[in-house]
Design a protein around this motif. Structure first.
Motif, mmCIF file in Angstrom:
data_model
loop_
_atom_site.group_PDB
_atom_site.id
_atom_site.type_symbol
_atom_site.label_atom_id
_atom_site.label_comp_id
_atom_site.label_asym_id
_atom_site.label_seq_id
_atom_site.Cartn_x
_atom_site.Cartn_y
_atom_site.Cartn_z
ATOM 1 N N ARG A 188 0.833 -1.201 0.000
ATOM 2 C CA ARG A 188 0.000 0.000 0.000
ATOM 3 C C ARG A 188 0.871 1.256 0.000
ATOM 4 N N VAL A 189 1.957 1.226 0.771
ATOM 5 C CA VAL A 189 2.848 2.385 0.824
ATOM 6 C C VAL A 189 3.525 2.610 -0.523
ATOM 7 N N SER A 190 3.720 1.533 -1.303
ATOM 8 C CA SER A 190 4.381 1.685 -2.600
ATOM 9 C C SER A 190 3.587 2.578 -3.540
ATOM 10 N N TRP A 191 2.249 2.603 -3.372
ATOM 11 C CA TRP A 191 1.446 3.490 -4.212
ATOM 12 C C TRP A 191 1.740 4.948 -3.883
ATOM 13 N N LEU A 192 1.926 5.268 -2.615
ATOM 14 C CA LEU A 192 2.331 6.616 -2.237
ATOM 15 C C LEU A 192 3.721 6.939 -2.771
ATOM 16 N N SER A 193 4.574 5.919 -2.834
ATOM 17 C CA SER A 193 5.946 6.148 -3.270
ATOM 18 C C SER A 193 6.019 6.576 -4.725
ATOM 19 N N TRP A 194 5.102 6.095 -5.548
ATOM 20 C CA TRP A 194 5.059 6.564 -6.940
ATOM 21 C C TRP A 194 4.884 8.080 -6.976
ATOM 22 N N VAL A 195 3.963 8.584 -6.164
ATOM 23 C CA VAL A 195 3.721 10.026 -6.097
ATOM 24 C C VAL A 195 4.950 10.735 -5.532
ATOM 25 N N GLY A 196 5.552 10.131 -4.502
ATOM 26 C CA GLY A 196 6.706 10.742 -3.867
ATOM 27 C C GLY A 196 7.903 10.869 -4.785
ATOM 28 N N VAL A 197 8.225 9.801 -5.497
ATOM 29 C CA VAL A 197 9.360 9.833 -6.422
ATOM 30 C C VAL A 197 9.108 10.829 -7.546
ATOM 31 N N ALA A 198 7.904 10.798 -8.115
ATOM 32 C CA ALA A 198 7.582 11.715 -9.218
ATOM 33 C C ALA A 198 7.702 13.165 -8.773
ATOM 34 N N GLY A 199 7.191 13.488 -7.573
ATOM 35 C CA GLY A 199 7.235 14.858 -7.089
ATOM 36 C C GLY A 199 8.650 15.371 -6.911
ATOM 37 N N ILE A 200 9.501 14.570 -6.297
ATOM 38 C CA ILE A 200 10.875 15.015 -6.028
ATOM 39 C C ILE A 200 11.679 15.094 -7.321
ATOM 40 N N ILE A 201 11.502 14.117 -8.210
ATOM 41 C CA ILE A 201 12.231 14.142 -9.485
ATOM 42 C C ILE A 201 11.846 15.379 -10.300
ATOM 43 N N ILE A 202 10.544 15.656 -10.383
ATOM 44 C CA ILE A 202 10.097 16.833 -11.139
ATOM 45 C C ILE A 202 10.643 18.111 -10.498
ATOM 46 N N ALA A 203 10.618 18.163 -9.167
ATOM 47 C CA ALA A 203 11.082 19.364 -8.469
ATOM 48 C C ALA A 203 12.558 19.635 -8.714
ATOM 49 N N ILE A 204 13.385 18.606 -8.649
ATOM 50 C CA ILE A 204 14.820 18.850 -8.844
ATOM 51 C C ILE A 204 15.135 19.118 -10.314
ATOM 52 N N TRP A 205 14.325 18.574 -11.230
ATOM 53 C CA TRP A 205 14.511 18.912 -12.639
ATOM 54 C C TRP A 205 14.088 20.357 -12.917
ATOM 55 N N PRO A 313 14.186 32.753 -5.318
ATOM 56 C CA PRO A 313 12.992 32.621 -4.468
ATOM 57 C C PRO A 313 11.765 32.051 -5.174
ATOM 58 N N LEU A 314 11.487 32.504 -6.402
ATOM 59 C CA LEU A 314 10.286 32.036 -7.095
ATOM 60 C C LEU A 314 10.383 30.553 -7.433
ATOM 61 N N ILE A 315 11.494 30.166 -8.070
ATOM 62 C CA ILE A 315 11.676 28.759 -8.425
ATOM 63 C C ILE A 315 11.748 27.897 -7.164
ATOM 64 N N LYS A 316 12.308 28.459 -6.121
ATOM 65 C CA LYS A 316 12.375 27.741 -4.840
ATOM 66 C C LYS A 316 10.975 27.376 -4.349
ATOM 67 N N LYS A 317 10.056 28.336 -4.412
ATOM 68 C CA LYS A 317 8.694 28.048 -3.965
ATOM 69 C C LYS A 317 8.012 27.042 -4.888
ATOM 70 N N ILE A 318 8.213 27.199 -6.197
ATOM 71 C CA ILE A 318 7.618 26.251 -7.149
ATOM 72 C C ILE A 318 8.153 24.843 -6.911
ATOM 73 N N ALA A 319 9.475 24.741 -6.757
ATOM 74 C CA ALA A 319 10.101 23.422 -6.571
ATOM 75 C C ALA A 319 9.646 22.772 -5.275
ATOM 76 N N TYR A 320 9.600 23.550 -4.203
ATOM 77 C CA TYR A 320 9.169 22.974 -2.931
ATOM 78 C C TYR A 320 7.677 22.620 -2.949
ATOM 79 N N GLY A 321 6.889 23.402 -3.683
ATOM 80 C CA GLY A 321 5.481 23.058 -3.807
ATOM 81 C C GLY A 321 5.277 21.719 -4.509
ATOM 82 N N ILE A 322 6.084 21.476 -5.552
ATOM 83 C CA ILE A 322 6.006 20.201 -6.278
ATOM 84 C C ILE A 322 6.566 19.059 -5.435
ATOM 85 N N ALA A 323 7.655 19.341 -4.700
ATOM 86 C CA ALA A 323 8.345 18.287 -3.945
ATOM 87 C C ALA A 323 7.668 17.958 -2.626
#
Length: 499
Positions: A188-205, A313-323
């Motif tokens: 069940r936690v693995s389903w959350l992990s899909w969202v977690g990995v996608a969010g962090i990868i998109i944020a750092i990109w 600052p702007l990209i920082k907020k966008i990235a943290y919002g996604i991550a």
């Protein structure tokens, strides 16, 4: 074992699924080995802990690896130098991949194993189980605390320090407890992990692309009369303590292999663990190297830590919002694995382990509550980021990523599958004596090149782990002391902005 059916034994794992038998040149590759009784039942239970697919295991491995250390990786390139930093990270990644391979595949021979504490008991004795278990739980809780800390950084960045940092940590802690308690299986936690990995990868990109698009690093001084010096270091200009602190941070970034016992324990087909490991680990290592190289190459010395703040600052907020969802999932996942350690240990061998009884729920909720509370306390006592990751990477990571996996390699080249089959008991209580298998392992250099290479690999991993523990811990403690002396660290349970 009460509540576990005696006919639920794993009996047919071939060499292509495990790999340890390859060390034995005299063993027929087609030989099937019998193993001990499985920890979890898969029939007539209220909850099936053996439901994790190999794809789910791969995403769990990826999520366990990415989320915290990856955000501090660019700063390690500045400390170690760009080329030595990449080389060091690749070497550490190879070492932790070997450790993950050994840890995850051990379950094929010993399916009663759930955690590294169980493996330590079998190989080194009961005392080792207690010591390793305490260190393991402390490690899991420390990383869960780091997840809470990083989540508070994100909330501070998004709200411009709209509330006390300790309040944000408490909010993250409550979320980790509620969601972590709601899901009892890793499937069940693995389903959350899909969202977690996608969010962090998109944020750092997003951060990396923003850094590439900028003509001027956001943190660099705006002085047109002075040439901008990014101070990109091809080779290191640093001292021992700074270098070891960076090495410890890199190890933390790919140092989750100690948890792979638990991932393998909940797989439907644990013989596919190697496939999951290769997919999850290679994706994370490649992503970390590419992103960290882009950010460091474009920003240089004007890095932020965590790295999501490096583009302004702007990209920082966008990235943290996604991550943000991914950072919360990090805290949930590590809290879940930590609580599961005590849950399984307390209820092992009883009908309550997989039955919805009052004792089952009290034990599970209690384990999660204690873990979340302890993580919250740790964050309040240790309110800094880079040095915190370095401390965890130096003090406990090498035990799980180098020292004990090295010991397991020596064990497996001494205790061949045929000997394991002869010694194993169906009740899973067998312990191997170190005085018996260690001399056998050390004498394997006489048996050929494969055994010699495996022996040297195991010894080198143990020595490397000890070196990082001693050198890295010493260096990190010095760095923390200097930070306090220079007033860079706030007090306990601080309300100061940590973004």
């Amino acid at each position: 074992m009460d509540g576990i059916k005696k006919d639920n034994q794993r009996t047919t794992h071939h060499i292509e699924h495990g790999g340890f038998e390859e060390m034995n040149s005299t063993t027929d590759p087609k030989t099937e080995i019998s193993t001990q009784q499985d920890l979890f039942d898969v029939e007539d239970t209220d909850i099936n802990f053996r439901s994790l697919s190999w794809q789910g295991a791969a995403i769990l491995i990826a999520k366990l690896q990415i989320g915290l250390g990856a955000l501090s990786l660019p700063s390690t390139f500045h400390t170690l130098g760009f080329f030595p930093g990449i080389l060091c990270f690749v070497v550490l990644s190879c070492m932790t991949t070997i450790a993950g391979y050994v840890s995850g595949n051990a379950r094929q021979y010993f399916p009663q194993i759930h955690s590294i504490g169980d493996a330590a008991e079998m190989i080194l004795g009961t005392a080792a189980k207690e010591v390793m278990g305490v260190i393991y739980y402390l490690y899991l809780t420390l990383v869960a605390g780091a997840g809470l800390l990083t989540t508070s950084v994100a909330l501070n960045a998004l709200s411009d320090n709209g509330a006390c940092t300790t309040v944000f940590v408490a909010v993250a802690c409550a979320a980790a407890f509620i969601f972590g308690t709601s899901f009892r299986s890793l499937e069940r936690v693995s389903w959350l992990s899909w969202v977690g990995v996608a969010g962090i990868i998109i944020a750092i990109w997003v951060t990396a692309i923003a850094c590439l698009a900028q003509d001027h690093p956001a943190a660099a001084p705006l002085n047109s009369h002075v040439p901008l010096d990014l101070e990109i270091r091809v080779f290191p200009r640093t001292n021992f303590s700074q270098a070891m602190g960076a090495v410890s941070s890199q190890l933390f970034a790919v140092g989750a292999s100690g948890t792979f016992f638990s991932v393998s324990a909940e797989m439907k087909r644990p013989e596919l663990f190697t496939r999951a490991l290769i997919c999850g680990q290679s994706f994370i290592v490649a992503t970390c190297i590419i992103i960290a190289s882009i950010v460091y190459g474009k920003v240089g010395q004007y890095l932020s830590s965590p790295a999501l703040g490096s583009a302004g600052p702007l990209i920082k907020k966008i990235a943290y919002g996604i991550a943000l969802p991914g950072l919360v999932v990090t805290a949930i996942l590590w809290s879940h694995v930590a609580a599961k350690y005590w849950f399984v240990r307390i209820l092992r061998g009883t009908p309550h382990l997989q039955t919805n009884t009052i004792k089952h729920w009290v034990t599970w909720i209690g384990s999660m509550a204690v873990t979340a509370a302890l993580a919250f306390i740790i964050v309040g006592i240790i309110p800094f980021f880079d040095d915190f990751l370095s401390l965890v990477g130096a003090l406990v990571n090498p035990v799980f990523t180098a020292i004990f996996p090295g010991i397991m390699i020596l064990f497996f080249i001494a205790e061949r599958p045929t000997r394991i089959q002869e010694c194993a008991r169906n009740d899973g209580s067998h312990e191997y004596r170190t005085t018996q298998w260690l001399p056998l392992a050390l004498a394997k250099w006489k048996d050929g090149s494969k055994e010699t290479i495996a022996l040297l690999l195991g010894i080198l991993m143990i020595l490397a782990g000890v070196f990082i523990v001693v050198g890295g811990t010493y260096a990190t403690v010095l760095n923390i002391k200097n930070s306090y002396n220079e007033g860079k660290v706030s007090g306990f349970f601080s309300c100061a902005d940590n973004s």
